[in-house]
Motif scaffolding. Structure first.
Motif, mmCIF file in Angstrom:
data_model
loop_
_atom_site.group_PDB
_atom_site.id
_atom_site.type_symbol
_atom_site.label_atom_id
_atom_site.label_comp_id
_atom_site.label_asym_id
_atom_site.label_seq_id
_atom_site.Cartn_x
_atom_site.Cartn_y
_atom_site.Cartn_z
ATOM 1 N N ARG A 105 0.843 -1.193 0.000
ATOM 2 C CA ARG A 105 0.000 0.000 0.000
ATOM 3 C C ARG A 105 0.879 1.243 0.000
ATOM 4 O O ARG A 105 1.842 1.324 0.740
ATOM 5 N N GLN A 106 0.519 2.232 -0.843
ATOM 6 C CA GLN A 106 1.282 3.469 -0.912
ATOM 7 C C GLN A 106 0.657 4.527 -0.029
ATOM 8 O O GLN A 106 -0.547 4.754 -0.070
ATOM 9 N N TYR A 107 1.501 5.169 0.776
ATOM 10 C CA TYR A 107 1.084 6.265 1.635
ATOM 11 C C TYR A 107 1.678 7.563 1.076
ATOM 12 O O TYR A 107 2.896 7.667 0.925
ATOM 13 N N ASP A 108 0.832 8.520 0.776
ATOM 14 C CA ASP A 108 1.252 9.794 0.207
ATOM 15 C C ASP A 108 1.121 10.909 1.234
ATOM 16 O O ASP A 108 0.146 10.958 1.988
ATOM 17 N N TYR A 109 2.098 11.821 1.194
ATOM 18 C CA TYR A 109 2.110 12.975 2.083
ATOM 19 C C TYR A 109 2.355 14.227 1.248
ATOM 20 O O TYR A 109 3.205 14.219 0.343
ATOM 21 N N TRP A 110 1.628 15.294 1.576
ATOM 22 C CA TRP A 110 1.709 16.533 0.811
ATOM 23 C C TRP A 110 1.947 17.713 1.725
ATOM 24 O O TRP A 110 1.424 17.767 2.844
ATOM 25 N N GLY A 111 2.689 18.696 1.211
ATOM 26 C CA GLY A 111 2.793 19.971 1.877
ATOM 27 C C GLY A 111 1.614 20.853 1.513
ATOM 28 O O GLY A 111 0.748 20.468 0.722
ATOM 29 N N GLN A 112 1.609 22.059 2.058
ATOM 30 C CA GLN A 112 0.477 22.967 1.837
ATOM 31 C C GLN A 112 0.605 23.743 0.543
ATOM 32 O O GLN A 112 -0.365 24.351 0.095
#
Length: 120
Positions: A105-112
């Motif tokens: 499973r891929q976990y994605d994280y984003w900045g603002q």
């Protein structure tokens, strides 16, 4: 969890340069890759550049030779050096990180996001 905070955006004339920074915090030990995406008004978000955990880089054709992505592990900071900027580079730039967890499973994280505006 991973937190990403971008900085360095602004207004610049065509032909100028900017350097974006993205400071990461949280659980960072198993991040597979980090990168920069951008989204212009009315357009889809697109990949600008990516660097993986062995240092391999990928660039969009539109920025090759002008942008350079780099990563300082000691400072937990990702950079995007942007040179020879063009009006079409105007967009909100987002820092991104992902990791592959159990079961692939891929976990994605984003900045603002940080706004980059290039005037002609």
């Amino acid at each position: 969890q991973v937190q990403l905070v971008e900085s360095g955006g602004g207004l610049v004339q065509a032909g100028g340069s900017l350097r974006l920074s993205c400071v990461s915090s949280g659980v960072l030990f198993n991040i597979n890759a980090m990168g920069w995406y951008r989204q212009a008004p009315g357009k889809e978000r697109e990949l600008v550049a990516r660097i993986n955990n062995v240092g391999s880089t990928t660039y969009a054709d539109s920025v090759k030779g002008r942008f350079t992505i780099s990563r300082d592990y000691a400072k937990n900071t990702l950079y995007l050096q942007m040179n020879s900027l063009k009006p079409e580079d105007t967009a909100v730039y987002y820092c991104h990180a992902y990791r592959i967890g159990l079961g692939a499973r891929q976990y994605d994280y984003w900045g603002q996001g940080t706004q980059v505006t290039v005037s002609s």
